[in-house]
Design a protein around this motif. Sequence first.
Motif, PDB file in Angstrom:
ATOM      1  N   MET A   1       0.947  -1.189  -0.067  1.00 20.95           N
ATOM      2  CA  MET A   1      -0.089   0.170   0.049  1.00 20.95           C
ATOM      3  C   MET A   1       0.926   1.364   0.156  1.00 20.95           C
ATOM      4  N   ARG A   2       1.909   1.330   0.810  1.00 19.89           N
ATOM      5  CA  ARG A   2       2.841   2.572   0.789  1.00 19.89           C
ATOM      6  C   ARG A   2       3.561   2.337  -0.476  1.00 19.89           C
ATOM      7  N   SER A   3       3.617   1.285  -1.176  1.00 18.48           N
ATOM      8  CA  SER A   3       4.429   1.357  -2.515  1.00 18.48           C
ATOM      9  C   SER A   3       3.569   2.125  -3.620  1.00 18.48           C
ATOM     10  N   ILE A   4       2.349   1.955  -3.674  1.00 17.37           N
ATOM     11  CA  ILE A   4       1.672   2.441  -4.567  1.00 17.37           C
ATOM     12  C   ILE A   4       1.366   4.036  -4.264  1.00 17.37           C
ATOM     13  N   TYR A   5       1.519   4.517  -2.845  1.00 17.47           N
ATOM     14  CA  TYR A   5       1.477   5.863  -2.805  1.00 17.47           C
ATOM     15  C   TYR A   5       2.980   6.411  -3.421  1.00 17.47           C
ATOM     16  N   ASP A   6       4.081   5.840  -2.947  1.00 22.07           N
ATOM     17  CA  ASP A   6       5.233   6.077  -3.506  1.00 22.07           C
ATOM     18  C   ASP A   6       5.162   5.940  -5.262  1.00 22.07           C
ATOM     19  N   ALA A   7       4.648   5.215  -5.694  1.00 22.29           N
ATOM     20  CA  ALA A   7       4.691   5.343  -7.367  1.00 22.29           C
ATOM     21  C   ALA A   7       3.969   6.462  -7.890  1.00 22.29           C
ATOM     22  N   ALA A   8       2.659   6.713  -6.946  1.00 24.19           N
ATOM     23  CA  ALA A   8       1.739   7.787  -7.703  1.00 24.19           C
ATOM     24  C   ALA A   8       2.711   8.973  -7.786  1.00 24.19           C
ATOM     25  N   ARG A   9       3.581   9.231  -6.503  1.00 21.84           N
ATOM     26  CA  ARG A   9       4.327  10.403  -6.305  1.00 21.84           C
ATOM     27  C   ARG A   9       5.142  10.719  -7.616  1.00 21.84           C
ATOM     28  N   LYS A  10       5.574   9.479  -8.250  1.00 22.14           N
ATOM     29  CA  LYS A  10       6.591   9.672  -9.346  1.00 22.14           C
ATOM     30  C   LYS A  10       5.875   9.798 -10.522  1.00 22.14           C
ATOM     31  N   LEU A  11       4.497   9.965 -10.775  1.00 21.24           N
ATOM     32  CA  LEU A  11       3.663  10.233 -12.009  1.00 21.24           C
ATOM     33  C   LEU A  11       3.901  11.505 -12.276  1.00 21.24           C
ATOM     34  N   LYS A  12       3.749  11.815 -13.851  1.00 20.28           N
ATOM     35  CA  LYS A  12       3.968  13.070 -14.468  1.00 20.28           C
ATOM     36  C   LYS A  12       2.752  13.507 -14.573  1.00 20.28           C
ATOM     37  N   PRO A  13       2.197  14.790 -13.967  1.00 16.71           N
ATOM     38  CA  PRO A  13       2.477  15.441 -12.942  1.00 16.71           C
ATOM     39  C   PRO A  13       2.475  14.411 -11.489  1.00 16.71           C
TER      40      PRO A  13
ATOM     41  N   ALA B   1     -15.422  -0.169   1.389  1.00 17.13           N
ATOM     42  CA  ALA B   1     -16.843  -0.423   2.178  1.00 17.13           C
ATOM     43  C   ALA B   1     -17.675   0.907   1.598  1.00 17.13           C
ATOM     44  N   THR B   2     -17.200   1.778   0.864  1.00 14.43           N
ATOM     45  CA  THR B   2     -17.885   3.084   0.757  1.00 14.43           C
ATOM     46  C   THR B   2     -18.799   2.810  -0.553  1.00 14.43           C
ATOM     47  N   ASN B   3     -19.787   3.668  -1.130  1.00 11.02           N
ATOM     48  CA  ASN B   3     -20.722   3.602  -2.112  1.00 11.02           C
ATOM     49  C   ASN B   3     -19.850   3.921  -3.434  1.00 11.02           C
ATOM     50  N   LYS B   4     -18.857   4.568  -3.528  1.00 10.84           N
ATOM     51  CA  LYS B   4     -18.356   5.385  -4.517  1.00 10.84           C
ATOM     52  C   LYS B   4     -16.697   5.212  -4.256  1.00 10.84           C
ATOM     53  N   PRO B   5     -16.220   5.180  -5.370  1.00 13.60           N
ATOM     54  CA  PRO B   5     -14.700   5.200  -5.659  1.00 13.60           C
ATOM     55  C   PRO B   5     -13.958   6.587  -4.638  1.00 13.60           C
ATOM     56  N   SER B   6     -13.018   6.204  -4.282  1.00 14.01           N
ATOM     57  CA  SER B   6     -12.314   7.247  -3.441  1.00 14.01           C
ATOM     58  C   SER B   6     -11.779   8.369  -4.272  1.00 14.01           C
ATOM     59  N   GLU B   7     -11.486   9.550  -3.709  1.00 17.92           N
ATOM     60  CA  GLU B   7     -10.849  10.650  -4.462  1.00 17.92           C
ATOM     61  C   GLU B   7      -9.767  10.180  -5.032  1.00 17.92           C
ATOM     62  N   GLY B   8      -8.751   9.515  -4.652  1.00 13.67           N
ATOM     63  CA  GLY B   8      -7.662   8.977  -5.161  1.00 13.67           C
ATOM     64  C   GLY B   8      -7.699   8.134  -6.141  1.00 13.67           C
ATOM     65  N   PHE B   9      -8.738   7.236  -6.451  1.00 13.63           N
ATOM     66  CA  PHE B   9      -9.256   6.485  -7.561  1.00 13.63           C
ATOM     67  C   PHE B   9      -9.594   7.441  -8.663  1.00 13.63           C
TER      68      PHE B   9
END
Length: 126
Positions: A13-25, A50-58
């Motif tokens: 989970m921490r790795s996907i956060y780190d990978a997202a930081r490397k996106l452009k932008p 558990a939520t009815n809709k995808p997260s802001e991050g998704f």
Amino acid sequence: MSQETVEEFDHAMRSIYDAARKLKPPYHATYFLRMVNEHGGRETANRLLATNKPSEGFTELFLRGRENLRLSVEFLVLQKPWRDLFMTEQLAVARKRLIAVGCPLPADDGPVSADDDSGTDGDIVG
């Protein structure tokens, strides 16, 4: 499921956060990281699924390009061995969200076999 697998999922989970930081932008999912730090990876995924809709991050990953959804919690939980940490219903939510936006599912996602105990972990709260 072993505690070691839970800890490895936390790292993933921490790795996907780190990978997202490397996106452009770069995408800095600070709320997501705070959730992982406070609740751990597994509980964070439980809450997001558990939520009815995808997260802001998704949504943010999707808006940056459908291929970036490989960095979503939904994509991660469908992969082995992580899928064994979640109930069948949670995996169905993840699959449905990805399919709804035309994102290919992980190659190792597939139906649960009769001898697979995925989704039977009774201590998951979704």
